[in-house]
Design a protein around this motif. Structure first.
Motif, PDB file in Angstrom:
ATOM      1  N   ASP A   1       0.825  -1.206   0.000  1.00  0.00           N
ATOM      2  CA  ASP A   1       0.000   0.000   0.000  1.00  0.00           C
ATOM      3  C   ASP A   1       0.862   1.260   0.000  1.00  0.00           C
ATOM      4  OD1 ASP A   1      -2.321  -1.411  -0.071  1.00  0.00           O
ATOM      5  OD2 ASP A   1      -2.752  -1.232   2.083  1.00  0.00           O
TER       6      ASP A   1
ATOM      7  N   ASP B   1      -4.824  13.452   1.462  1.00  0.00           N
ATOM      8  CA  ASP B   1      -5.459  12.331   0.775  1.00  0.00           C
ATOM      9  C   ASP B   1      -6.502  11.708   1.690  1.00  0.00           C
ATOM     10  OD1 ASP B   1      -3.864  12.684  -1.445  1.00  0.00           O
ATOM     11  OD2 ASP B   1      -2.293  11.361  -0.684  1.00  0.00           O
ATOM     12  N   LEU B   2      -7.597  11.248   1.088  1.00  0.00           N
ATOM     13  CA  LEU B   2      -8.704  10.689   1.850  1.00  0.00           C
ATOM     14  C   LEU B   2      -9.221   9.444   1.143  1.00  0.00           C
ATOM     15  CD1 LEU B   2     -10.921  10.976   4.086  1.00  0.00           C
ATOM     16  CD2 LEU B   2     -12.157  12.406   2.476  1.00  0.00           C
ATOM     17  N   ASP B   3      -9.388   8.367   1.902  1.00  0.00           N
ATOM     18  CA  ASP B   3     -10.015   7.136   1.408  1.00  0.00           C
ATOM     19  C   ASP B   3     -11.356   6.999   2.120  1.00  0.00           C
ATOM     20  OD1 ASP B   3      -7.747   6.688  -0.031  1.00  0.00           O
ATOM     21  OD2 ASP B   3      -7.058   4.975   1.144  1.00  0.00           O
ATOM     22  N   ILE B   4     -12.446   6.951   1.347  1.00  0.00           N
ATOM     23  CA  ILE B   4     -13.794   6.871   1.915  1.00  0.00           C
ATOM     24  C   ILE B   4     -14.396   5.525   1.548  1.00  0.00           C
ATOM     25  CG2 ILE B   4     -16.058   7.952   2.042  1.00  0.00           C
ATOM     26  CD1 ILE B   4     -14.708  10.457   0.818  1.00  0.00           C
ATOM     27  N   THR B   5     -14.881   4.807   2.567  1.00  0.00           N
ATOM     28  CA  THR B   5     -15.555   3.534   2.359  1.00  0.00           C
ATOM     29  C   THR B   5     -16.953   3.635   2.957  1.00  0.00           C
ATOM     30  OG1 THR B   5     -13.445   2.397   2.583  1.00  0.00           O
ATOM     31  CG2 THR B   5     -15.411   1.045   2.730  1.00  0.00           C
TER      32      THR B   5
ATOM     33  N   THR C   1     -13.886   1.666  -2.457  1.00  0.00           N
ATOM     34  CA  THR C   1     -13.291   2.786  -1.743  1.00  0.00           C
ATOM     35  C   THR C   1     -13.025   3.928  -2.714  1.00  0.00           C
ATOM     36  OG1 THR C   1     -12.249   1.279  -0.177  1.00  0.00           O
ATOM     37  CG2 THR C   1     -11.349   3.497  -0.302  1.00  0.00           C
TER      38      THR C   1
ATOM     39  N   ARG D   1     -10.937   7.172  -3.466  1.00  0.00           N
ATOM     40  CA  ARG D   1      -9.667   7.790  -3.076  1.00  0.00           C
ATOM     41  C   ARG D   1      -9.601   9.175  -3.704  1.00  0.00           C
ATOM     42  NH1 ARG D   1      -7.744   3.201  -1.101  1.00  0.00           N
ATOM     43  NH2 ARG D   1      -7.787   1.263  -2.222  1.00  0.00           N
TER      44      ARG D   1
ATOM     45  N   ILE E   1      -2.526   9.258   4.575  1.00  0.00           N
ATOM     46  CA  ILE E   1      -3.844   8.998   4.000  1.00  0.00           C
ATOM     47  C   ILE E   1      -4.840   8.840   5.146  1.00  0.00           C
ATOM     48  CG2 ILE E   1      -5.214   7.409   2.626  1.00  0.00           C
ATOM     49  CD1 ILE E   1      -2.641   6.677   1.134  1.00  0.00           C
ATOM     50  N   THR E   2      -5.867   9.685   5.160  1.00  0.00           N
ATOM     51  CA  THR E   2      -6.918   9.605   6.161  1.00  0.00           C
ATOM     52  C   THR E   2      -7.982   8.645   5.661  1.00  0.00           C
ATOM     53  OG1 THR E   2      -6.501  11.906   6.761  1.00  0.00           O
ATOM     54  CG2 THR E   2      -8.569  10.946   7.505  1.00  0.00           C
ATOM     55  N   LYS E   3      -8.417   7.746   6.526  1.00  0.00           N
ATOM     56  CA  LYS E   3      -9.441   6.781   6.145  1.00  0.00           C
ATOM     57  C   LYS E   3     -10.737   7.127   6.865  1.00  0.00           C
ATOM     58  CE  LYS E   3      -6.107   3.152   5.316  1.00  0.00           C
ATOM     59  NZ  LYS E   3      -6.165   2.844   3.944  1.00  0.00           N
TER      60      LYS E   3
ATOM     61  N   CYS F   1     -14.919   5.947   7.238  1.00  0.00           N
ATOM     62  CA  CYS F   1     -15.899   4.882   7.012  1.00  0.00           C
ATOM     63  C   CYS F   1     -17.269   5.431   7.396  1.00  0.00           C
ATOM     64  CB  CYS F   1     -15.556   3.660   7.855  1.00  0.00           C
ATOM     65  SG  CYS F   1     -16.702   2.315   7.629  1.00  0.00           S
TER      66      CYS F   1
END
Length: 191
Positions: free
Chosen positions: A19, A44-48, A86, A88, A130-132, A134
């Motif tokens: 990753d 950066d943002l990962d949205i699930t 997800t 990104r 990277i901010t995750k 949910c």
């Protein structure tokens, strides 16, 4: 017993390294160029979106993500995506309200999709990594047109316990007296 645990830990470490390598393309992390006029730092943002449709567990329902920056008056950013994947994105740093609307497609052509679930989250973006995020939406309850609506004026005029005419606090005279008596007994001043 020990070998499966070691294999699992090794797999997780390998996934984490992969990753990081994919995120940076095998190079040093990219620095934000703020030399231009009006340039802002980004994150950066990962949205699930995690939700299970009741009629089919693995369904790929359409999801509409709306990202609204709260720090400055700006337009909303709308991202269509699929449930279970997800998104990104790279955004300017600040406070955001992220909403997810899960739509249910109609099997008939020409019929608009209906809202199945809705969820939102407040998020602060400000880190270099990277901010995750949910989002876990909740189902939307749709009442049939003939059902009495909550907050209807007629409901406010009836006691919530016995449907008698209301005196105060949404209760009839008898139930108001019972509540007042209970509060006096329970919270009497210490002598």
């Amino acid at each position: 017993m020990v070998e499966p645990v070691i294999a699992w830990v090794g797999q997780k470490l390998a996934e984490k390294a992969l990753d990081r390598a994919v995120a940076t393309d095998g190079r040093k992390p990219r620095r934000h160029d703020l030399s231009g006029q009006g340039a802002e730092a980004t994150s950066d943002l990962d949205i699930t979106v995690k939700y299970t449709l009741p009629y089919y567990r693995g369904a790929k329902a359409p999801v509409i993500l709306t990202l609204r920056r709260l720090d400055e008056p700006a337009e909303n950013l709308t991202l269509p995506m699929v449930l279970g994947e997800t998104a990104r994105v790279r955004l300017n740093r600040g406070r955001y309200r992220i909403t997810a609307s899960i739509l249910e497609l109609s099997p008939w052509q020409g019929v608009a999709p209906t809202l199945h679930a809705f969820g939102s989250q407040l998020l602060w973006l400000g880190g270099n990594g990277i901010t995750k995020a949910c989002i876990r939406p909740v189902p939307v309850i749709v009442l049939p047109p003939e059902a009495p609506r909550p907050g209807n004026f007629l409901n406010l005029m009836r006691c919530r316990m016995c449907a008698s005419p209301v005196m105060m606090f949404g209760l009839c005279r008898v139930h108001t007296d019972q509540v007042v008596r209970y509060v006096r007994e329970k919270f009497a001043p210490a002598s």
